[in-house]
Design a protein around this motif. Structure first.
Motif, short mmCIF file in Angstrom:
data_model
loop_
_atom_site.label_atom_id
_atom_site.label_comp_id
_atom_site.label_asym_id
_atom_site.label_seq_id
_atom_site.Cartn_x
_atom_site.Cartn_y
_atom_site.Cartn_z
N PRO A 1 0.83 -1.22 0.00
CA PRO A 1 0.00 0.00 0.00
C PRO A 1 0.86 1.27 0.00
N ILE A 2 0.20 2.41 -0.23
CA ILE A 2 0.87 3.71 -0.27
C ILE A 2 0.37 4.56 0.90
N ARG A 3 1.31 5.23 1.58
CA ARG A 3 0.98 6.11 2.71
C ARG A 3 1.61 7.48 2.50
N LEU A 4 0.96 8.49 3.04
CA LEU A 4 1.48 9.87 3.00
C LEU A 4 1.68 10.34 4.43
N ILE A 5 2.91 10.74 4.75
CA ILE A 5 3.25 11.18 6.10
C ILE A 5 3.53 12.68 6.10
N LYS A 6 2.81 13.40 6.95
CA LYS A 6 3.01 14.85 7.11
C LYS A 6 3.93 15.09 8.30
N THR A 7 4.95 15.92 8.10
CA THR A 7 5.88 16.24 9.19
C THR A 7 5.72 17.67 9.69
N HIS A 8 5.25 18.58 8.83
CA HIS A 8 5.10 19.99 9.20
C HIS A 8 3.86 20.57 8.52
N ASN A 9 3.32 21.59 9.13
CA ASN A 9 2.19 22.31 8.53
C ASN A 9 2.68 23.16 7.36
N LEU A 10 1.81 23.34 6.38
CA LEU A 10 2.09 24.23 5.25
C LEU A 10 1.06 25.34 5.26
N LEU A 11 1.50 26.58 5.12
CA LEU A 11 0.62 27.74 5.18
C LEU A 11 -0.08 27.97 3.84
N PRO A 12 -1.40 28.10 3.85
CA PRO A 12 -2.12 28.38 2.60
C PRO A 12 -1.79 29.75 2.01
N SER A 13 -1.13 30.59 2.78
CA SER A 13 -0.77 31.92 2.30
C SER A 13 0.53 31.91 1.49
N ARG A 14 1.15 30.74 1.36
CA ARG A 14 2.39 30.62 0.61
C ARG A 14 2.20 29.66 -0.57
N ASN A 15 3.10 29.74 -1.54
CA ASN A 15 3.18 28.76 -2.63
C ASN A 15 4.41 27.90 -2.40
N TYR A 16 4.38 26.68 -2.95
CA TYR A 16 5.45 25.72 -2.68
C TYR A 16 5.88 24.98 -3.94
N ILE A 17 7.14 24.58 -3.93
CA ILE A 17 7.64 23.62 -4.92
C ILE A 17 8.10 22.39 -4.15
N PHE A 18 7.41 21.28 -4.38
CA PHE A 18 7.80 20.01 -3.77
C PHE A 18 8.81 19.33 -4.69
N GLY A 19 9.95 18.95 -4.14
CA GLY A 19 10.90 18.14 -4.89
C GLY A 19 10.68 16.68 -4.53
N TYR A 20 10.22 15.87 -5.48
CA TYR A 20 9.89 14.48 -5.20
C TYR A 20 11.06 13.58 -5.58
N HIS A 21 11.40 12.65 -4.68
CA HIS A 21 12.50 11.70 -4.89
C HIS A 21 12.08 10.34 -4.31
N PRO A 22 12.54 9.22 -4.90
CA PRO A 22 13.15 9.10 -6.22
C PRO A 22 12.06 8.95 -7.29
N HIS A 23 12.48 8.91 -8.54
CA HIS A 23 11.54 8.83 -9.66
C HIS A 23 10.85 7.47 -9.71
N GLY A 24 11.61 6.39 -9.52
CA GLY A 24 11.06 5.06 -9.73
C GLY A 24 10.80 4.84 -11.22
N ILE A 25 9.99 3.83 -11.53
CA ILE A 25 9.64 3.57 -12.93
C ILE A 25 8.41 4.38 -13.34
N PHE A 26 7.36 4.33 -12.53
CA PHE A 26 6.11 5.02 -12.88
C PHE A 26 5.68 6.09 -11.88
N CYS A 27 6.51 6.41 -10.91
CA CYS A 27 6.15 7.43 -9.90
C CYS A 27 4.81 7.11 -9.23
#
Length: 361
Positions: free
Chosen positions: A114-140
């Motif tokens: 299965p796939i899980r998503l873990i949150k470590t910190h809050n993100l402010l809706p008043s900001r914009n973000y660029i998430f750098g995702y690693h690693p690519h894998g075959i099909f992400c």
């Protein structure tokens, strides 16, 4: 027979809690085991995505051309006209659909690995973000499930943040596939598209970029933790120009769902892979998973290996319209250190040993 028709009708209407609950009304001769039924649905949900990504665009392109030679030419002409009119929509925020993102099929997709998503910190809706995702894998798989659907509850974990997973721009030139991708909030990974999301679409936007790209996919093998990052600084420059915070994201297990033949540097096969990568925009990998009907055979069904995606701490980035190379290098180094710390902190919790390390190339 009435029971079968009632269950089938429920599936078509989309009523009930899920497809599974509708199918449970079928006689036991059709579905002898609940766990097997769930597993079949999980495999089908994963394979529909794999086959859609690999073949839907090409198949629909050929079908559209064929329709021009038949009595259905008017339908093909109308859709082609729509493509021309709608051509720039992917570059302007796309056309996401909450209904598609919440399809029940994605929960089966999630539960297969299965796939899980873990949150470590809050993100402010008043900001914009660029998430750098690693690693690519075959099909992400992790990137798609976490950010292209709501199967792991992204919107509940990060309220006010709207994720947009960036993928090859060429996918949005293919009929039907482009509509399918946009419905999940997926966008082209080009300057125009990302500029729009981070400058002209308000705040609370998170553009997810698989930084290593095609080059990184050539190194994804089970047990290896390799990311292509040392010379990838474009996303850092973009973050500085837009004043968007950088967020490192690492998916443990992404490399484990397929086995790949990795050719050594200097071989003819490796040179061919790199050449095709430059021409096509993606790397043709030689990989295999398990078979559709028999788990101990070879096929393109991914192995059932858990994928855990950790969203790290955001790095606050100032807005500098023309950042110098020194400033870019500074924030790039900060990003690498943050990703390294994220990996080291969580690696033993998700199947790795303390001696395992993240190789950054």
């Amino acid at each position: 027979m009435k029971t079968i028709l009632a269950a089938y009708s429920g599936v078509l209407r989309g009523t009930g809690s899920s497809i599974l609950s509708a199918l449970q009304d079928l006689p036991s001769a059709f579905w002898p085991c609940r766990s097997k039924m769930e597993k079949h649905l999980q495999v089908i949900s994963v394979m529909q995505w794999v086959l859609s990504f690999l073949a839907l665009g090409a198949a629909c392109t050929l079908l559209l051309i064929y329709m021009f030679c038949t009595d259905c030419w008017l339908i093909a002409a109308i859709y082609t006209a729509w493509l021309v009119i709608d051509w720039n929509t992917p570059k302007q925020g796309g056309r996401r659909s909450s209904w598609v993102r919440n399809w029940t099929v994605w929960t089966y997709f999630r539960d297969y690995f299965p796939i899980r998503l873990i949150k470590t910190h809050n993100l402010l809706p008043s900001r914009n973000y660029i998430f750098g995702y690693h690693p690519h894998g075959i099909f992400c798989f992790g990137a798609f499930c976490n950010f292209g659907t709501e199967a792991t509850g992204f919107s509940k974990k990060f309220p006010g943040i709207k994720p947009s997973l960036a993928t090859l721009a060429g996918n949005f030139r293919l009929p039907v596939l482009r509509e399918y991708l946009m419905s999940g909030g997926i966008c082209p990974v080009n300057r125009n598209s990302i500029d729009y999301l981070l400058s002209l679409n308000g705040t609370g936007n998170a553009v997810v970029i698989v930084v290593g790209g095609a080059a990184e996919s050539l190194h994804c093998v089970p047990g290896m933790n390799v990311v292509t990052l040392k010379k990838r600084k474009g996303f850092v420059k973009l973050a500085l120009q837009k004043g968007s915070d950088l967020v490192p994201v690492y998916s443990f297990g992404e490399n484990d769902v397929y086995k790949q033949v990795v050719f050594e540097e200097g071989t003819w096969w490796k040179a061919m892979q790199k050449r095709l990568q430059k021409i096509l925009g993606f790397a043709p990998c030689l990989f295999h998973g398990c078979g559709f009907f028999f788990g101990d055979s070879w096929g393109i069904v991914p192995y059932c290996k858990p994928i855990t995606t950790i969203v790290g701490e955001p790095i606050t980035v100032p807005k500098i319209e023309d950042p110098s190379d020194e400033v870019i290098d500074l924030y790039h180094e900060m990003y690498i250190k943050s990703l390294q710390c994220l990996f080291d902190k969580y690696k033993t919790r998700f199947g790795l040993k303390e001696s395992d390390f993240l190789h950054i190339q």
